[in-house]
Scaffold this motif. Structure first.
Motif, PDB file in Angstrom:
ATOM      1  N   VAL A  85       0.934  -1.115  -0.083  1.00 29.14           N
ATOM      2  CA  VAL A  85       0.154   0.108   0.007  1.00 29.14           C
ATOM      3  C   VAL A  85       0.853   1.365   0.138  1.00 29.14           C
ATOM      4  O   VAL A  85       2.041   1.246   0.243  1.00 29.14           O
ATOM      5  N   ASP A  86       0.286   2.321  -0.235  1.00 31.00           N
ATOM      6  CA  ASP A  86       1.044   3.474  -0.118  1.00 31.00           C
ATOM      7  C   ASP A  86       1.385   3.877   1.041  1.00 31.00           C
ATOM      8  O   ASP A  86       0.418   4.158   1.903  1.00 31.00           O
ATOM      9  N   ASP A  87       2.564   4.335   1.302  1.00 36.00           N
ATOM     10  CA  ASP A  87       3.222   4.663   2.682  1.00 36.00           C
ATOM     11  C   ASP A  87       3.842   6.005   2.625  1.00 36.00           C
ATOM     12  O   ASP A  87       4.401   6.235   3.765  1.00 36.00           O
ATOM     13  N   PHE A 124      10.985   6.627   9.824  1.00 39.79           N
ATOM     14  CA  PHE A 124      10.696   5.062   9.934  1.00 39.79           C
ATOM     15  C   PHE A 124      11.432   4.545   8.735  1.00 39.79           C
ATOM     16  O   PHE A 124      11.712   5.125   7.555  1.00 39.79           O
ATOM     17  N   SER A 125      11.879   3.157   8.975  1.00 45.43           N
ATOM     18  CA  SER A 125      12.393   2.375   8.068  1.00 45.43           C
ATOM     19  C   SER A 125      11.263   1.965   7.241  1.00 45.43           C
ATOM     20  O   SER A 125      10.347   2.251   7.530  1.00 45.43           O
ATOM     21  N   PRO A 126      11.986   1.813   6.002  1.00 41.39           N
ATOM     22  CA  PRO A 126      10.784   1.520   4.769  1.00 41.39           C
ATOM     23  C   PRO A 126      10.037   0.260   5.222  1.00 41.39           C
ATOM     24  O   PRO A 126       8.733   0.247   5.167  1.00 41.39           O
ATOM     25  N   LEU A 127      10.639  -0.797   5.940  1.00 37.71           N
ATOM     26  CA  LEU A 127       9.917  -1.831   6.361  1.00 37.71           C
ATOM     27  C   LEU A 127       8.563  -1.376   7.369  1.00 37.71           C
ATOM     28  O   LEU A 127       7.500  -1.774   7.251  1.00 37.71           O
ATOM     29  N   LEU A 128       9.087  -0.610   8.264  1.00 37.77           N
ATOM     30  CA  LEU A 128       7.892  -0.153   9.623  1.00 37.77           C
ATOM     31  C   LEU A 128       7.119   0.870   8.814  1.00 37.77           C
ATOM     32  O   LEU A 128       5.774   0.576   9.169  1.00 37.77           O
ATOM     33  N   LYS A 129       7.406   1.486   7.601  1.00 37.45           N
ATOM     34  CA  LYS A 129       6.221   2.428   7.106  1.00 37.45           C
ATOM     35  C   LYS A 129       5.355   1.770   6.552  1.00 37.45           C
ATOM     36  O   LYS A 129       4.044   1.896   6.621  1.00 37.45           O
ATOM     37  N   GLN A 130       5.690   0.377   5.877  1.00 36.65           N
ATOM     38  CA  GLN A 130       4.683  -0.285   5.206  1.00 36.65           C
ATOM     39  C   GLN A 130       3.940  -1.035   6.062  1.00 36.65           C
ATOM     40  O   GLN A 130       2.681  -1.240   5.651  1.00 36.65           O
ATOM     41  N   ILE A 131       4.441  -1.404   7.135  1.00 41.08           N
ATOM     42  CA  ILE A 131       3.747  -2.228   8.253  1.00 41.08           C
ATOM     43  C   ILE A 131       2.827  -1.293   8.833  1.00 41.08           C
ATOM     44  O   ILE A 131       1.465  -1.769   9.017  1.00 41.08           O
ATOM     45  N   ARG A 177      -1.786  -1.491   8.097  1.00 38.17           N
ATOM     46  CA  ARG A 177      -2.757  -1.455   9.180  1.00 38.17           C
ATOM     47  C   ARG A 177      -3.470  -0.063   9.213  1.00 38.17           C
ATOM     48  O   ARG A 177      -4.559   0.170  10.173  1.00 38.17           O
ATOM     49  N   GLY A 178      -3.595   0.711   7.961  1.00 39.15           N
ATOM     50  CA  GLY A 178      -4.352   1.837   8.030  1.00 39.15           C
ATOM     51  C   GLY A 178      -3.824   2.990   8.849  1.00 39.15           C
ATOM     52  O   GLY A 178      -4.560   3.861   9.265  1.00 39.15           O
ATOM     53  N   THR A 179      -2.682   2.907   9.340  1.00 35.59           N
ATOM     54  CA  THR A 179      -1.983   3.949  10.428  1.00 35.59           C
ATOM     55  C   THR A 179      -2.098   5.088   9.791  1.00 35.59           C
ATOM     56  O   THR A 179      -1.299   5.419   8.631  1.00 35.59           O
TER      57      THR A 179
END
Length: 574
Positions: free
Chosen positions: A11-13, A20-27, A31-33
């Motif tokens: 999804v678009d992050d 944030f790291s790219p991984l955390l941004k995607q996570i 979750r709709g954060t």
């Protein structure tokens, strides 16, 4: 049962901070954060003025304090009820209330909620104002009994109301009709905290603190208790609940929490300085709940109220012993339940869609956990019943995604009037009572209703994962970032990954846990892993060289050294 693996879509992050790291941004984005929701400071808590009933409830209690009336907190016998009780007791004391006490019904003698029988006990203790916490919204008869005895009643609850609500002096429940409070998933302890916040403001407006010569209390001192109750009650961690939980966890990590919570963490071998929400959910909460399941929840309440470390440690040890007893009871009951299902387990088509189980010697205090374990194993709604005496049986229900348990019980009740003596609860969990002679009729009605409301594909469990994790990300830095990016919990799940691994080593530890050394398929990285409560019919097996693994990336600490460890949720030979 092997769950199918469903990977989250990318999804678009770009709306999230680049810190944030790219991984955390995607996570977070998956979750709709929102960017705003990444800020978990207390200033972003929802305002109390949108919670229906809060204003009148705070005025009634303020009048009670002013008039030196005898105030009784009526709690519930689970962790949410115990923490709610403590929040009210401690806050009222800080605000100068002098005549306050609490009462938690013994589940075996009085059952759940504000019953007429427990009202009589409250009356005998001289109660003039009753405040229910984590219960009361379904206590029609109990409230009527209290009013008939001249008591005022303020209900604070978060359970779903029925068609009729009690005639209380005030009701504070975000799930009641026309309540505009946005966090419908707030726990009972959260509702109690909001009430105490409104009461503090009401007393401030009355110039109470100045007149009494006392300081206005800092209710942030209670947030460790609020966080514990919120996590232990497994409510959805929406934005507001995450703020409450994170604030409480920060207090614990900083060494500013209640002695009782510190003692419970110690006995569970958790380091308070590095605590995460899961430690409340899997270590502290069950020990607190054990008091209400097997004995008196007063022990749990007194542990949380205690401000002497030695006394707190003694009570925590007692709770730890009760929890060990609870685990043994649960294990025996689970084996008996699984045996009763063996005949249909061989033929998947004949397995009920809705599983109802009853055995006369099962313990009332453990049937909820039993229902949860069976639900996890078969991915079907489950209700486990225990004998309640005088011809009645009590059931504890657990549901799966897509089936609202309380609505289902409402449906059965409409089709079989009078068969269900009483019921209440949430979408995912509920409680009910029947006459023992009606169990078979209910069992059939339950299975039929589940078949009507679910589709076959919903009976297959699934793991929704954040995809494959690269070998480069399987390190301590990433594991620590993910661990500290919570609080994770219900409806805001901890990052879960899946991938193929080579099985280098495997052995059983602790009788039923599988300790592994896994290697990434590319051969770049070897990692320790552990799978709890493994299927001993499959593992260990030296012929298995490759496996598909669903896992969480965890930080394992041993003798001061930190290493990366995979916490295995599912492992399937390939």
């Amino acid at each position: 049962m092997i769950h199918k693996i469903v990977r989250r879509s990318k999804v678009d992050d770009t709306h999230l901070p680049d810190s944030f790291s790219p991984l955390l941004k995607q996570i977070y984005a998956s979750r709709g954060t929102t960017a705003e929701e990444c800020d978990l400071t207390l200033s972003r808590l929802l305002r109390p003025n949108t919670m229906k009933g809060l204003d009148i409830a705070s005025k009634i209690i303020a009048d009670g304090i002013r008039d030196n009336r005898s105030i009784l907190i009526m709690g519930d016998f689970d962790a949410d009820g115990a923490t709610s009780t403590c929040v009210c007791l401690l806050a009222l004391k800080m605000m100068g209330a002098s005549k306050i006490d609490y009462l938690i019904p013994n589940r075996f003698d009085f059952g759940y909620g504000l019953s007429p029988e427990i009202v009589a006990v409250a009356h005998s203790k001289g109660a003039e104002l009753l405040i229910t916490v984590d219960n009361g919204i379904s206590s029609i008869e109990g409230v009527a009994a209290a009013k008939a005895l001249g008591m005022q009643v303020v209900i604070t609850d978060h359970h779903l109301p029925g068609k009729t609500i009690p005639d209380a002096d005030a009701i504070v429940n975000p799930n009641q009709v026309d309540c505009g409070f946005a966090s419908k998933s707030i726990a009972g302890v959260g509702v109690a905290f909001y009430l105490m916040s409104a009461l503090r403001a009401e007393l401030r407006q009355r110039n109470w603190y100045q007149e009494q010569g006392i300081s206005e209390p800092n209710l942030a001192h209670l947030l460790d208790i609020v966080a514990l109750g919120t996590v232990a009650d497994v409510v959805a961690l929406d934005g507001n609940n995450r703020i409450l939980v994170e604030a409480g966890l920060k207090r614990v990590r900083a060494g500013r929490c209640r002695a009782g919570i510190t003692a419970l963490l110690e006995v569970a071998k958790r380091n308070p300085a590095k605590i995460v929400a899961a430690d409340f959910g899997f270590a502290v909460g069950p020990r607190l709940n054990a008091a209400g399941r097997l004995d008196e929840m007063a022990l749990g309440v007194e542990t949380l109220l205690c401000d002497d470390m030695m006394s707190a440690r003694r009570m925590a040890a007692e709770l730890d012993g009760l929890n060990a007893e609870r685990r043994d009871l649960e294990a025996d009951m689970q084996q008996e339940a699984l045996k009763s299902l063996e005949s249909v387990e061989l033929n998947e088509a004949s397995l009920p869609w809705g599983i109802a189980l009853f055995q006369e010697d099962w313990h009332q205090g453990v049937i909820g956990i039993l229902a949860s374990r069976i639900k996890d194993r078969y991915h079907r709604p489950v209700i486990a019943f225990a004998d309640a005496g005088e011809g009645e049986i009590k059931g504890s229900a657990r549901s799966i995604k897509g089936l609202h348990m309380r609505d289902l019980l409402e449906l059965i009740n409409s089709r079989h009037p009078g068969m269900i003596l009483k019921f209440g609860g949430h979408a995912m969990a509920a409680g009910l009572s029947l006459r023992g002679k009606d169990f078979e009729t209910f069992e059939q009605a339950f299975d039929l209703a589940v078949r009507e409301l679910l589709k076959p594909e919903q009976l297959t469990g699934e793991f929704v994962t954040d995809g494959d994790l690269s070998a480069a990300d399987m390190n301590l830095t990433v594991a620590s970032e993910l661990r500290n990016a919570g609080p994770w919990g219900q409806e805001f799940p901890e990052p879960l990954f899946d991938g193929h691994f080579k099985v280098i080593q495997q052995r059983i530890v602790g009788e039923k846990h599988l300790k592994l050394v896994l290697e990434t398929e590319c051969g770049q990285t070897m990692l320790d892993a552990i799978a709890f409560n493994i299927d001993l019919k499959t593992w260990p097996d030296a012929t298995i060289e490759h496996a598909q693994v669903v896992y969480k990336l965890d930080v394992n600490e041993f003798r001061g050294n930190q290493t990366v460890q995979l916490m295995v949720e599912q492992i399937e030979p390939m």
